[in-house]
Design an enzyme around this catalytic site. Structure first.
Site, PDB file in Angstrom:
ATOM      1  N   TYR A 144       0.861  -1.176   0.000  1.00  0.00           N
ATOM      2  CA  TYR A 144       0.000   0.000   0.000  1.00  0.00           C
ATOM      3  C   TYR A 144       0.897   1.226   0.000  1.00  0.00           C
ATOM      4  O   TYR A 144       1.815   1.312   0.812  1.00  0.00           O
ATOM      5  CB  TYR A 144      -0.904  -0.006   1.234  1.00  0.00           C
ATOM      6  CG  TYR A 144      -1.752   1.224   1.397  1.00  0.00           C
ATOM      7  CD1 TYR A 144      -2.875   1.419   0.606  1.00  0.00           C
ATOM      8  CD2 TYR A 144      -1.444   2.195   2.345  1.00  0.00           C
ATOM      9  CE1 TYR A 144      -3.670   2.552   0.755  1.00  0.00           C
ATOM     10  CE2 TYR A 144      -2.232   3.326   2.507  1.00  0.00           C
ATOM     11  CZ  TYR A 144      -3.339   3.496   1.709  1.00  0.00           C
ATOM     12  OH  TYR A 144      -4.122   4.619   1.856  1.00  0.00           O
ATOM     13  N   ASP A 239       9.235   2.841  -0.753  1.00  0.00           N
ATOM     14  CA  ASP A 239       8.250   3.488   0.111  1.00  0.00           C
ATOM     15  C   ASP A 239       8.611   3.121   1.549  1.00  0.00           C
ATOM     16  O   ASP A 239       8.275   2.041   2.030  1.00  0.00           O
ATOM     17  CB  ASP A 239       6.841   2.997  -0.254  1.00  0.00           C
ATOM     18  CG  ASP A 239       5.783   3.563   0.683  1.00  0.00           C
ATOM     19  OD1 ASP A 239       6.143   4.164   1.714  1.00  0.00           O
ATOM     20  OD2 ASP A 239       4.581   3.382   0.384  1.00  0.00           O
ATOM     21  N   LYS A 267       5.293   9.382   8.594  1.00  0.00           N
ATOM     22  CA  LYS A 267       5.134   8.843   9.955  1.00  0.00           C
ATOM     23  C   LYS A 267       6.206   9.352  10.928  1.00  0.00           C
ATOM     24  O   LYS A 267       6.126  10.486  11.364  1.00  0.00           O
ATOM     25  CB  LYS A 267       5.074   7.329   9.887  1.00  0.00           C
ATOM     26  CG  LYS A 267       3.873   6.871   9.001  1.00  0.00           C
ATOM     27  CD  LYS A 267       3.460   5.465   9.277  1.00  0.00           C
ATOM     28  CE  LYS A 267       2.439   4.954   8.286  1.00  0.00           C
ATOM     29  NZ  LYS A 267       1.064   5.012   8.698  1.00  0.00           N
TER      30      LYS A 267
END
Ligand code: HOZ
Length: 424
Positions: A144, A239, A267
């Site tokens: 994702y 990613d 994050k």
């Protein structure tokens, strides 16, 4: 456990917010029951609106590596807020932040700050396309990378949780530009490059997957991505929104000794505030406006409060912290495995550093089809049992659990007692 306040808030929320939540997994639909509404968090603990206390293994889905409301981070942000919330102009803080990030992660020669992981991956892909003049994107099933159109094709995370890995609203013409392959399958990647290598702009990958549960790369897989991209003039994109600064000071690429062309971070980079980064090779990033023709911009990009939270967090990430995370992780991993073995529950625990997933299956989980085979009913019972015992576990079998430096050995002991009971 009393839940009246959370229940009442959830009812109110559903009248005015889609499904009562601002991100799908939070609605608890995959595990049933109502989500606790969180009022505050300190260290490894969360407290809900009814005053219930939980040991947290979500960590805001990754950022909380120092635990919640870390006093040094909060103090730094408080001071920054007093200087102004947003200027839409360059600041000294951004320079310090970019210098720190590019020093920690040597593949980042030039970066841009944005506000979310989705923006970071979306922008990295745009610059890869602008740089190569090609359109095709290769991604891996169950990975994702945020919710941009071309990334919602066989996606993991909430998209997989709710059975919508190919979202409605994504034009067919856009989806057709994304090729999806099984994770850890070097042969499939080689075949794809042999077929359409000259049209591939980029290959994007979670170097350790967190969005179909925790799935590590097999030896040679990441290397093959980098080499094939190099050979065919495509751009490799890691990613590292989840893994960046979590698995080592330089993320998964540091852990495995890789140097991707571009990297997306989020994050932990923002210390719990909306901040993300994309960056990498100077020649590629020099295509971004105003140096080059690839447009990308943002009013809140490099926001001073967010950059301050990021700086205060990153400065605390030292070798002792990663050693502690590894030690706690090893205890949690073996404890869960032992508890399941004693009870005869088929459980495969996969972990890299402070990312971990107990899969309710007996074989190794190497890719999306392995992950999708797990016993979801068992996970639902496990999740419910943990919550009832004060353990806040991700409300989806496809989300990795995270822990941080605020967790203690006692937290791990209590978690393992709860897990034994929940598994039983
Ligand atoms: N799907 C996100 C993590 N992989 C969850 C984000 C959120 O609910 O905050």
């Amino acid at each position: 456990m009393k839940r009246e306040q959370s229940k009442a808030l959830f009812e109110r929320a559903q009248r005015v917010i889609v499904a009562g939540v601002n991100s799908p997994v939070r609605a608890f639909r995959a595990v049933g029951g109502d989500p606790p509404f969180i009022e505050r968090g300190f260290g490894a603990r969360l407290y809900d609106a009814d005053g219930n206390e939980y040991i947290d293994y979500v960590g805001s889905w990754g950022p909380a590596i120092l635990g919640h409301a870390d006093p040094q981070v909060v103090e730094a942000v408080r001071a920054a807020l007093g200087m102004g919330l947003s200027f839409g102009a360059p600041t000294r803080l951004e320079v310090e932040f970019a210098e720190l990030v590019t020093t920690r992660i040597p593949s980042l020669e030039l970066i841009r700050c944005v506000s979310s992981g989705t923006e970071a991956t979306m922008s990295a892909i745009r610059v890869a396309r602008g740089f190569t003049g090609r359109d095709v994107l290769v991604k891996f099933e169950g990975c994702y990378h945020g919710h941009a159109d071309h990334l919602l094709v066989k996606a993991g995370s909430g998209a997989a949780t709710f059975g919508e890995p190919d979202s409605a609203g994504v034009p067919e013409a856009i989806a057709r530009l994304t090729r999806t392959l099984p994770y850890n399958d070097v042969a499939a990647l080689e075949r794809t490059f042999a077929e359409v290598g000259s049209s591939i702009a980029a290959v994007i990958v979670e170097p350790v997957v967190g969005n179909m549960g925790c799935v590590p790369p097999e030896p040679g897989f990441l290397q093959a991505i980098l080499e094939l991209c190099r050979k065919h003039g495509a751009v490799s994109i890691f990613d590292e929104v989840m893994t960046g600064f979590r698995l080592s000071p330089s993320g998964a690429q540091g852990l495995y000794g890789m140097r991707p062309d571009l990297t997306a971070l989020g994050k932990i980079a923002g210390g719990g505030m909306p901040l993300a980064i994309y960056g990498g090779r100077r020649d590629i990033m020099s295509k971004v406006a105003p140096l080059g023709p690839v447009y990308q911009a943002g009013t809140l990009s490099g926001n001073p409060a967010a950059v301050t939270a990021g700086l205060a967090t990153l400065r605390r990430l030292d070798a002792a912290l990663y050693a502690k995370l590894e030690r706690l992780g090893a205890r949690l991993e073996s404890g869960l495995r032992d508890a399941a073995a004693k009870l005869g529950v088929p459980l495969r625990v996969q972990r890299v550093g402070s990312m971990l997933t107990p899969f309710f299956t007996d074989g190794p989980v190497r890719n999306w089809s392995d992950s999708a085979r797990q016993d979801k009913e068992r996970f639902v019972r496990f999740h419910r049992g943990m919550l009832e015992r004060g353990i806040y576990w991700p409300a989806s079998q496809y989300e990795a659990a995270f822990f941080g430096a605020a967790h203690t050995d006692d937290d791990i002991d209590r978690t393992l007692v709860a897990a034994s009971e929940a598994l039983a």
